[in-house]
Design a protein around this motif. Structure first.
Motif, PDB file in Angstrom:
ATOM      1  N   ALA A  33       9.422  -4.042  -0.104  1.00  0.00           N
ATOM      2  CA  ALA A  33       8.304  -3.277   0.441  1.00  0.00           C
ATOM      3  C   ALA A  33       7.021  -4.019   0.096  1.00  0.00           C
ATOM      4  O   ALA A  33       6.966  -4.786  -0.862  1.00  0.00           O
ATOM      5  CB  ALA A  33       8.267  -1.864  -0.142  1.00  0.00           C
ATOM      6  N   GLY A  35       2.489  -3.556   0.297  1.00  0.00           N
ATOM      7  CA  GLY A  35       1.452  -2.548   0.403  1.00  0.00           C
ATOM      8  C   GLY A  35       0.063  -3.139   0.453  1.00  0.00           C
ATOM      9  O   GLY A  35      -0.143  -4.343   0.273  1.00  0.00           O
ATOM     10  N   ALA A  50       1.686   1.616   2.071  1.00  0.00           N
ATOM     11  CA  ALA A  50       2.815   0.723   1.839  1.00  0.00           C
ATOM     12  C   ALA A  50       3.875   0.976   2.889  1.00  0.00           C
ATOM     13  O   ALA A  50       3.929   2.057   3.497  1.00  0.00           O
ATOM     14  CB  ALA A  50       3.389   0.917   0.438  1.00  0.00           C
ATOM     15  N   SER A  52       8.190   0.024   3.837  1.00  0.00           N
ATOM     16  CA  SER A  52       9.475  -0.558   3.466  1.00  0.00           C
ATOM     17  C   SER A  52       9.929  -1.505   4.567  1.00  0.00           C
ATOM     18  O   SER A  52       9.824  -1.188   5.751  1.00  0.00           O
ATOM     19  CB  SER A  52      10.508   0.559   3.283  1.00  0.00           C
ATOM     20  N   GLY A 102       7.238  -5.121  -3.870  1.00  0.00           N
ATOM     21  CA  GLY A 102       7.238  -3.722  -4.258  1.00  0.00           C
ATOM     22  C   GLY A 102       8.458  -2.986  -3.746  1.00  0.00           C
ATOM     23  O   GLY A 102       9.282  -3.528  -3.007  1.00  0.00           O
ATOM     24  N   ILE A 104       9.583   1.306  -2.563  1.00  0.00           N
ATOM     25  CA  ILE A 104       9.157   2.685  -2.355  1.00  0.00           C
ATOM     26  C   ILE A 104      10.282   3.583  -2.863  1.00  0.00           C
ATOM     27  O   ILE A 104      11.418   3.494  -2.381  1.00  0.00           O
ATOM     28  CB  ILE A 104       8.867   2.971  -0.873  1.00  0.00           C
ATOM     29  N   TYR A 109       4.941   4.157  -3.939  1.00  0.00           N
ATOM     30  CA  TYR A 109       5.052   2.696  -3.898  1.00  0.00           C
ATOM     31  C   TYR A 109       4.838   2.125  -5.290  1.00  0.00           C
ATOM     32  O   TYR A 109       3.857   2.459  -5.966  1.00  0.00           O
ATOM     33  CB  TYR A 109       4.010   2.123  -2.946  1.00  0.00           C
TER      34      TYR A 109
END
Length: 125
Positions: A33, A35, A50, A52, A102, A104, A109
Motif C-alpha cells: 500500500a 499513501g 492511502a 492498497s 505501507g 492498510i 494505513y
C-alpha cells in the motif's frame, strides 16, 4: 535512481483543483500500500490518504473526504500513485509527501519511514 518522485504541486486559488503524482520504483515498487501525507508550516506531518495495491481499497483523513481521490496505476518497473484534489481550501496548503512500503489494516494505513522529497501545494484564499 530515486525511488519515490512526487510532482504536480503548485499555486491554485481556493476552490480549484490539482493532481499530484508519485512515481515509485526500485524498493518502493514492492509496496503493498502507498499513501499521501502532508506537512504545513509549523505543523507535524499528517496522513491524507492511502490505497492498497491488491484490491484498491482506500483510506482518507476526515478533512479531505469527498474532496480528494487517491488512485494508482502500474507500468513496467514503476508504480504510480495519484492524488486528485478538488475544492481546495487554504488549509490544504502544505508540502505533500508520497509514502511507500505501507499496509492498510482495519481501515488504518501504516507506513514505513520511506518518503519522497515532497511537492508544495499552495492554496490562495
Amino acid at each position: 535512481q530515486v525511488p519515490l518522485v512526487e510532482s504536480g504541486g503548485g499555486l491554485v486559488q481556493a476552490g480549484g483543483s490539482l493532481r499530484l503524482s508519485c512515481a515509485a520504483s526500485g524498493r518502493a515498487f514492492d509496496s503493498q500500500a502507498m499513501g499521501w501525507f502532508r506537512q504545513a508550516p509549523g505543523n507535524e506531518r499528517e496522513f491524507v490518504a492511502a490505497i492498497s495495491w491488491s484490491d484498491s481499497s482506500t483510506v482518507y483523513a476526515d478533512s479531505v473526504k469527498g474532496r480528494f481521490t487517491i488512485s494508482r496505476d502500474n507500468a513496467k518497473n514503476t508504480k504510480y500513485l495519484y492524488l486528485q484534489m478538488n475544492s481546495l481550501k487554504a488549509e490544504d496548503t502544505a508540502v505533500y509527501y508520497c509514502n511507500a512500503e505501507g499496509v492498510i489494516v482495519a481501515g488504518v494505513y501504516y507506513g514505513m519511514n520511506y518518503w519522497g522529497q515532497g511537492t508544495l501545494v499552495t492554496v490562495s484564499s
